[in-house]
Design an enzyme around this catalytic site. Structure first.
Site, PDB file in Angstrom:
ATOM      1  N   PHE A 126      -5.291   1.276  -4.352  1.00 34.23           N
ATOM      2  CA  PHE A 126      -3.964   1.785  -4.688  1.00 34.23           C
ATOM      3  C   PHE A 126      -3.104   0.731  -5.237  1.00 34.23           C
ATOM      4  CE2 PHE A 126       0.317   3.676  -4.653  1.00 34.23           C
ATOM      5  CZ  PHE A 126       0.097   5.124  -5.085  1.00 34.23           C
ATOM      6  N   ASP A 197      -5.985   1.654   5.225  1.00 30.43           N
ATOM      7  CA  ASP A 197      -4.867   2.462   4.665  1.00 30.43           C
ATOM      8  C   ASP A 197      -5.092   3.913   4.558  1.00 30.43           C
ATOM      9  OD1 ASP A 197      -3.054   3.999   3.157  1.00 30.43           O
ATOM     10  OD2 ASP A 197      -2.629   2.199   1.523  1.00 30.43           O
ATOM     11  N   TYR A 222       4.332  11.804   3.751  1.00 35.00           N
ATOM     12  CA  TYR A 222       4.620  12.944   2.804  1.00 35.00           C
ATOM     13  C   TYR A 222       3.468  13.564   1.993  1.00 35.00           C
ATOM     14  CZ  TYR A 222       4.424   8.969  -0.493  1.00 35.00           C
ATOM     15  OH  TYR A 222       4.029   7.902  -1.199  1.00 35.00           O
ATOM     16  N   LYS A 223       2.105  13.208   2.441  1.00 34.86           N
ATOM     17  CA  LYS A 223       1.027  13.905   1.845  1.00 34.86           C
ATOM     18  C   LYS A 223       0.356  14.891   2.729  1.00 34.86           C
ATOM     19  CE  LYS A 223       0.075   9.930  -0.998  1.00 34.86           C
ATOM     20  NZ  LYS A 223      -0.344   8.389  -1.029  1.00 34.86           N
ATOM     21  N   ARG A 370      -6.808  15.496 -10.617  1.00 31.93           N
ATOM     22  CA  ARG A 370      -7.140  15.540  -9.067  1.00 31.93           C
ATOM     23  C   ARG A 370      -6.504  16.778  -8.519  1.00 31.93           C
ATOM     24  NH1 ARG A 370      -4.224  10.841  -5.460  1.00 31.93           N
ATOM     25  NH2 ARG A 370      -2.354  12.050  -6.212  1.00 31.93           N
TER      26      ARG A 370
HETATM   27  C1  LIG Z   1       0.290   7.253  -1.454  1.00 31.35           C
HETATM   28  C2  LIG Z   1      -0.215   6.087  -1.316  1.00 31.35           C
HETATM   29  C3  LIG Z   1       0.843   4.927  -1.014  1.00 31.35           C
HETATM   30  C4  LIG Z   1       2.418   5.446  -1.237  1.00 31.35           C
HETATM   31  O1  LIG Z   1       3.042   4.193  -0.698  1.00 31.35           O
HETATM   32  P1  LIG Z   1       4.416   4.360  -0.592  1.00 31.35           P
HETATM   33  O2  LIG Z   1       4.990   3.095  -0.383  1.00 31.35           O
HETATM   34  O3  LIG Z   1       4.851   5.603   0.144  1.00 31.35           O
HETATM   35  O4  LIG Z   1       5.176   4.769  -2.102  1.00 31.35           O
HETATM   36  C5  LIG Z   1       0.239   3.882  -0.646  1.00 31.35           C
HETATM   37  N1  LIG Z   1      -1.042   3.550  -0.682  1.00 31.35           N
HETATM   38  C6  LIG Z   1      -1.982   4.487  -0.824  1.00 31.35           C
HETATM   39  C7  LIG Z   1      -3.620   4.274  -0.731  1.00 31.35           C
HETATM   40  C8  LIG Z   1      -1.688   5.911  -1.291  1.00 31.35           C
HETATM   41  O5  LIG Z   1      -2.365   6.707  -1.447  1.00 31.35           O
END
Ligand SMILES: *Cc1c(COP(=O)(O)O)cnc(C)c1O
Length: 411
Positions: A126, A197, A222-223, A370
């Site tokens: 990501f 992560d 938030y997921k 997705r």
């Molecule tokens: C959603 C996600 C993030 C989001 O990071 P934020 O700081 O909340 O914007 C980071 N890493 C991964 C792998 C994600 O899926």
């Protein structure tokens, strides 16, 4: 059709998690397959937020830091999240964003490996994860190197120059699951610390951080934790690393914030990884989502998630096989997170068109559709119906409209 509607109804009737759906605010007819981007709102959240605003803040004012336990919310919610991810009490805090927690974990790990100069990740991680690495490298004036290699080359790249490896357990695009225990073991053989992560794992699959001897982990509120838009994230630091000195050494991580000492003295334990004042309202919403999940059996959750995704794959093959979708997610259940992704040349337009058919999924560049399959609020019947609506969009070419080609700022 290769399914028997009675069989699907039976699966839903016998689903041990079926009661959870009622605890979410989801309008009738909508099939929400984007819980991996923003989880649905628990019904309890609105009332708890309202009470926090009108009673705790409105009436209690500043006395609520103690009276309503605002000041210990990051640790309390962290302990609840710990149960979902195989961590011990006192090893997790809810704080900041995932990106900021990545920075905190990377710099803590670097401080534990002062003789090493490489931060390693995979190139398809990501973006924010790798951006944080690049920021640290730039700040260090090049002393720390940020290296992101092809996913298959990560294990070979481990050596005595690497301080820390940052990987996402469930890939955000493909949903591929990494073997956390095996990767961690291989990294430790070379003295490399590992940050996992868990943005697409926490609340989606069974996670056993301590079983895998993980060093650090971060993840999203938030997921799958359903904590609301921009919810605080979480940070796990294995107890053996609690002596690391935080770089973001803010006053809430101080041993005694309210004596206002001139010099920073880190608090004991996970608390030192707090930085500034906790976002109380965000934490109230996060706790409502986490509380719901804590009541679910993670083994049942995983079982249902895999059944939902299997059904989705089978239905797509059967009903949409002729429309040019290529499965991106692994067929092997053990390697699959809680999402199913397809590549398609018109994936962006299809995702847009599906919204008019009350199916909300999402698009990830360059060509991935997705579908997040959240076992707490999706039914087997929803999967069958979602695929029927995808078929309808393809048969009628409902996606083939100029307005669906315009890329929005958020996809
Ligand atoms: C959603 C996600 C993030 C989001 O990071 P934020 O700081 O909340 O914007 C980071 N890493 C991964 C792998 C994600 O899926």
């Amino acid at each position: 059709m290769n399914f028997d509607p009675a069989e699907i109804a039976d699966l839903d009737a016998r689903d041990p998690l079926r009661a959870f759906r009622d605890e979410f605010q989801l309008r009738h007819g909508l099939i929400y397959v984007d819980g991996n981007s923003l989880g649905a709102a628990p019904k309890a959240t609105a009332a708890q937020l309202a009470a926090a605003v009108s009673q705790q803040w409105g009436e209690g004012l500043i006395t609520s830091w103690l009276g309503a336990n605002w000041s210990t919310a990051p640790q309390r919610i962290g302990d609840k999240i710990a149960r979902i991810i195989g961590a011990a009490s006192g090893e997790v805090i809810a704080a900041d964003s995932t990106s900021v927690n990545i920075f905190k974990a990377l710099t803590a790990a670097l401080s534990l490996r002062p003789d090493r100069h490489i931060i390693l990740s995979e190139s398809t991680n990501f973006p924010t994860d790798v951006y944080m690495m690049q920021g640290i490298s730039a700040f260090s004036g090049g002393r720390i190197q940020s290296v992101a290699v092809e996913p298959e080359a990560v294990l070979e790249r481990l050596d005595e120059d690497v301080a820390v490896l940052l990987l996402t357990q469930v890939h955000y695009k493909s949903g591929l699951v990494r073997d956390m225990a095996e990767v961690t073991r291989r990294a430790h053989e070379k003295g490399v610390l590992v940050i996992w992560d868990l943005s697409h794992s926490a609340g989606a699959i069974e996670v056993d951080l301590n079983g895998a001897k993980a060093d650090f982990a971060v993840g999203c509120g938030y997921k799958y934790l359903n904590g609301g838009p921009g919810a605080p994230a979480f940070l796990f630091v294995a107890e053996r690393h609690h002596s690391a000195r935080p770089v973001l050494s803010g006053w809430f991580g101080h041993a005694s914030p309210f004596t206002f000492e001139e010099d920073y003295r880190p608090a004991e334990g996970i608390t030192r990884f707090l930085c500034g004042t906790p976002p109380v309202l965000g934490l109230v919403a996060l706790e409502a989502g986490v509380d719901l999940l804590c009541r679910a059996d993670m083994r049942e959750l995983r079982k249902k998630s895999l059944r939902l995704s299997q059904l989705f794959i089978e239905q797509m093959e059967e009903r949409c096989g002729e429309f040019g979708f290529t499965l991106v997610s692994p067929l092997e259940p053990d390697l699959r997170g809680s999402q199913i992704s397809y590549a398609h040349p018109n994936s962006y337009e299809i995702v847009q068109a599906l919204k008019a058919f009350e199916v909300i999924g999402d698009f990830r560049a360059p060509d991935v559709l997705r579908f997040g399959l959240t076992p707490l609020y999706l039914r087997y019947a929803d999967i069958v119906e979602a695929v029927e609506r995808i078929r309808e969009v393809c048969v009628t070419r409902a996606w083939d409209k100029p307005e669906y080609r315009e890329r929005a700022a958020v996809t």
